[in-house]
Design a protein around this motif. Structure first.
Motif, PDB file in Angstrom:
ATOM      1  N   PRO A 168       0.823  -1.218   0.000  1.00 17.23           N
ATOM      2  CA  PRO A 168       0.000   0.000   0.000  1.00 17.23           C
ATOM      3  C   PRO A 168       0.854   1.264   0.000  1.00 17.23           C
ATOM      4  N   VAL A 169       0.419   2.249  -0.775  1.00 18.43           N
ATOM      5  CA  VAL A 169       1.123   3.528  -0.825  1.00 18.43           C
ATOM      6  C   VAL A 169       0.996   4.263   0.499  1.00 18.43           C
ATOM      7  N   THR A 170      -0.035   3.974   1.269  1.00 21.09           N
ATOM      8  CA  THR A 170      -0.225   4.644   2.564  1.00 21.09           C
ATOM      9  C   THR A 170       0.942   4.375   3.513  1.00 21.09           C
ATOM     10  N   LEU A 171       1.580   3.211   3.394  1.00 21.21           N
ATOM     11  CA  LEU A 171       2.747   2.941   4.224  1.00 21.21           C
ATOM     12  C   LEU A 171       3.890   3.893   3.878  1.00 21.21           C
ATOM     13  N   ASP A 172       4.076   4.181   2.603  1.00 21.06           N
ATOM     14  CA  ASP A 172       5.089   5.142   2.195  1.00 21.06           C
ATOM     15  C   ASP A 172       4.772   6.529   2.745  1.00 21.06           C
ATOM     16  N   GLU A 173       3.502   6.908   2.661  1.00 21.62           N
ATOM     17  CA  GLU A 173       3.111   8.230   3.146  1.00 21.62           C
ATOM     18  C   GLU A 173       3.295   8.353   4.647  1.00 21.62           C
ATOM     19  N   ALA A 174       2.986   7.269   5.378  1.00 25.06           N
ATOM     20  CA  ALA A 174       3.177   7.309   6.826  1.00 25.06           C
ATOM     21  C   ALA A 174       4.657   7.418   7.186  1.00 25.06           C
ATOM     22  N   ALA A 175       5.495   6.696   6.480  1.00 25.11           N
ATOM     23  CA  ALA A 175       6.933   6.779   6.731  1.00 25.11           C
ATOM     24  C   ALA A 175       7.477   8.150   6.357  1.00 25.11           C
ATOM     25  N   ARG A 176       6.949   8.747   5.295  1.00 26.27           N
ATOM     26  CA  ARG A 176       7.401  10.077   4.879  1.00 26.27           C
ATOM     27  C   ARG A 176       7.012  11.127   5.928  1.00 26.27           C
ATOM     28  N   ILE A 177       5.839  10.968   6.536  1.00 25.88           N
ATOM     29  CA  ILE A 177       5.415  11.887   7.589  1.00 25.88           C
ATOM     30  C   ILE A 177       6.344  11.782   8.792  1.00 25.88           C
ATOM     31  N   ASP A 178       6.847  10.574   9.052  1.00 25.59           N
ATOM     32  CA  ASP A 178       7.772  10.372  10.174  1.00 25.59           C
ATOM     33  C   ASP A 178       9.187  10.862   9.870  1.00 25.59           C
ATOM     34  N   GLY A 179       9.402  11.376   8.675  1.00 22.90           N
ATOM     35  CA  GLY A 179      10.702  11.939   8.343  1.00 22.90           C
ATOM     36  C   GLY A 179      11.620  11.027   7.555  1.00 22.90           C
ATOM     37  N   ALA A 180      11.127   9.900   7.072  1.00 23.54           N
ATOM     38  CA  ALA A 180      11.974   8.978   6.313  1.00 23.54           C
ATOM     39  C   ALA A 180      12.197   9.511   4.906  1.00 23.54           C
ATOM     40  N   SER A 181      13.406   9.292   4.398  1.00 24.16           N
ATOM     41  CA  SER A 181      13.727   9.690   3.033  1.00 24.16           C
ATOM     42  C   SER A 181      13.198   8.638   2.054  1.00 24.16           C
ATOM     43  N   ALA A 182      13.269   8.953   0.763  1.00 24.30           N
ATOM     44  CA  ALA A 182      12.789   8.009  -0.253  1.00 24.30           C
ATOM     45  C   ALA A 182      13.579   6.710  -0.201  1.00 24.30           C
TER      46      ALA A 182
END
Length: 235
Positions: A168-182
């Protein structure tokens, strides 16, 4: 008399299917082994049992001057290197194509990869022969590895992208909100979730490189010759 239960009918159909597949695979294999046990000069008898058995062909192949161990080792080494290289290049590419597939450019690039996968390897033999010859890499594992990326890399991209599409793309969005890089999202979120997919991709890529014949027989002679090209020389 009561009709045969559906479960029994299904079991019989499955059993017949298994027997058919075993015969389909086993008969040619049996014929291959039977012919290999015949003495030199003896005519092939098809499916009949050989009346005389000779191990001379096996001794010659396993212990001769040009035994198969060198070529088997070449196949294993080149296939492992081709698989590792293809995965290193394909996984980030497949992840990017999966996440950017809403853009036309990404879809066009993925279609180009798919078309390259459909391209027969024999059409690339002459260009690779000229290029690798100019690089003075003919009959080397490095030159063969370079050529094998043509069939293995599109396969690895095509296969691994289907597994990234499930994440799911939502996992990427959640990680991005936590400050994770691509890169962190790719390596720590998406990639661990498709471990089985990476294993499947690696197996298919390894088999594609291992059974390659056209590149091996064209770009190698002895030092880097692989097992399929060596076996093709058997009479």
């Amino acid at each position: 008399m009561s009709p045969m239960p559906r479960r029994s009918v299904g079991w019989v159909v499955r059993a017949l299917g298994i027997v058919f597949v075993l015969l389909w695979v086993g008969i040619p294999l049996y014929s291959l082994v039977a012919v290999s046990l015949l003495p030199e000069g003896a005519p092939a008898l098809g499916l009949e049992l050989p009346t005389q058995v000779s191990w001379i062909h096996y001794r010659r192949v396993l212990t001769g001057v040009q035994s198969l161990w060198l070529y088997l080792g070449n196949s294993v080494v080149v296939s492992i290197l081709a698989t590792a290289t293809a995965l290193v290049l394909a996984l980030p590419c497949a992840y990017g194509l999966s996440r950017l597939q809403r853009y036309a450019a990404a879809r066009t690039l993925y279609l180009a990869v798919f078309v390259l996968r459909m391209l027969p390897p024999i059409t690339l033999v002459i260009p690779y022969f000229v290029l690798i010859g100019k690089l003075k890499l003919l009959d080397t594992k490095l030159g063969l590895l370079y050529a094998l990326l043509a069939p293995t890399l599109p396969l690895a991209i095509w296969t691994s992208k289907t597994f990234f599409d499930v994440v799911p793309v939502t996992l990427d969005e959640a990680a991005r909100i936590d400050g994770a890089s691509a890169w962190q999202i790719f390596t720590r979120v998406a990639l661990p979730l498709i471990g089985n997919g990476v294993a499947v991709t690696a197996i298919l890529t390894f088999l594609t490189a291992y059974i390659d014949y056209i590149f091996a027989v064209t770009l190698t002679n002895h030092q880097a010759l692989t097992l399929p090209a060596y076996i093709a020389g058997f009479k």
